[in-house]
Design an enzyme around this catalytic site. Structure first.
Site, PDB file in Angstrom:
ATOM      1  N   GLU A  72      64.355  10.229  12.549  1.00 26.88           N
ATOM      2  CA  GLU A  72      64.537  10.578  13.955  1.00 26.88           C
ATOM      3  C   GLU A  72      65.813   9.992  14.535  1.00 26.88           C
ATOM      4  O   GLU A  72      66.499  10.622  15.323  1.00 26.88           O
ATOM      5  CB  GLU A  72      63.324  10.150  14.783  1.00 26.88           C
ATOM      6  N   TYR A 111      62.477  10.713  23.919  1.00 32.12           N
ATOM      7  CA  TYR A 111      62.232  11.708  22.885  1.00 32.12           C
ATOM      8  C   TYR A 111      61.795  11.063  21.571  1.00 32.12           C
ATOM      9  O   TYR A 111      60.782  11.435  20.970  1.00 32.12           O
ATOM     10  CB  TYR A 111      63.467  12.594  22.624  1.00 32.12           C
ATOM     11  N   ASP A 135      62.857  17.833  22.822  1.00 28.60           N
ATOM     12  CA  ASP A 135      64.282  17.752  22.497  1.00 28.60           C
ATOM     13  C   ASP A 135      64.944  19.053  22.942  1.00 28.60           C
ATOM     14  O   ASP A 135      64.311  19.894  23.577  1.00 28.60           O
ATOM     15  CB  ASP A 135      64.470  17.524  20.995  1.00 28.60           C
TER      16      ASP A 135
END
Length: 302
Positions: A44, A127, A145
């Site tokens: 991520e 996020y 996102d």
DNA sequence: AACTCGGGGGG
DNA sequence: CCCCCAGAGTT
């Protein structure tokens, strides 16, 4: 059938079409083969503002080099930065390294599953916190996102984007709590394969329920091409360009004289005055990416 | 709210 | 050549 029921039915159709699409056509991405929260964390952070295709090889190389939180936490920053070359935004690497140290020291080496605790870690924003909680632990937090934002804006509102508040409410309304782990990734695949910046509606699972698709046919001009375009600065010679160079030079050596770094960094770029580059070096020092011994006039990555 | 932070691939 | 891309932190 009341309008409300109709709306609910519409949402159900959208959800089931997207999830069915995901079960059949989902991208086979390395971080989806793992349930290890550390792996998800690494992926991520790498994926922040960086395309999937460029992340994949770096991701695999990074985990081969730093297989666990503890290995990363006790590694030298220089080695982390070296593994980060090519990904861009080097301070992400620094923050991920600091993340690992905090997780090792304060969380027993286990990536937190709580969104607030995740948010408190360096480099983890809203996020990424939701993505980790959801993708690694199956917690019902919509990870919103740019992909999710674009798909929902188009499908539900027929626009390329809507305000953050409107979108947040819509995302919560559509979110299927029972499929928390899959839902946002499914939307991302829809975005990557069909609902791209310039849409490819053919074969899109949301086509039947999409308020945007009908508009796509009449192609949008797509280019003001206007005279008053602000005109962007060239990359070569920009602060970003030199910061990248400085990091790359330093990652290859133990330590070096400041003067030599400055001359190598501006090599071949006559326009760059030494003073400007020196100030960039100092920015990097303040951010924690490099160290300087003023007395001995040497610089290195910690 | 507006900027800054890398770098590469594609239209 | 411009645009975009699984954002976050600072001002």
């Amino acid at each position: 059938m009341t309008p409300l029921d109709e709306q609910d039915e519409h949402v159900r159709l959208f959800r089931s079409a997207v999830l069915r699409f995901y079960s059949r056509h989902r991208r086979d991405l390395p971080w989806r083969r793992s349930q290890d929260a550390y792996h998800i964390l690494v992926s991520e952070v790498m994926l922040q503002q960086t395309q999937v295709n460029r992340v994949i090889p770096k991701y695999e190389r990074f985990l081969a080099r730093f297989p666990t939180v503890h290995v990363l936490a006790s590694a030298r920053l220089r080695d982390v930065v070296r593994a980060w070359i090519g990904l861009g935004y080097n301070s992400r690497g620094l923050r991920l390294w600091r993340c690992a140290k905090i997780i090792a020291q304060r969380h027993g080496g286990v990536v937190p599953d709580d969104v607030e605790q995740l948010r408190a870690l360096p480099g983890i924003g809203t996020y990424t916190a939701c993505a980790i909680a959801s993708f690694a632990y199956g917690k019902p937090h919509p990870a919103i996102d740019t992909n999710v934002r674009r798909v929902l804006s188009r499908v539900l509102f027929g626009r390329d984007s809507v305000s953050a508040a409107v979108l947040r409410r819509a995302a919560a309304r559509v979110f299927p709590a029972r499929a928390a782990r899959r839902w946002c990734q499914a939307l991302m695949d829809v975005a990557a394969l069909h609902c791209r910046s310039s849409p490819r509606c053919e074969g899109c699972p949301a086509l039947m329920t999409c308020r945007f698709a009908p508009k796509v046919a009449r192609a949008l001009p797509r280019r003001p091409s206007g005279s008053a375009a602000p005109r962007k600065a060239a990359f070569a010679g920009s602060p970003r360009f030199f910061r990248g160079r400085i990091i790359r030079i330093l990652s290859g050596v133990g330590s070096m004289p400041v003067a030599r770094l400055l001359s190598e960094a501006k090599d071949g770029s006559p326009k760059a005055e030494g003073a400007r580059i020196a100030s960039l070096v100092d920015d990097l020092r303040r951010e924690g990416l490099l160290r300087i011994d003023r007395r001995r006039r040497r610089v290195w990555l910690p």
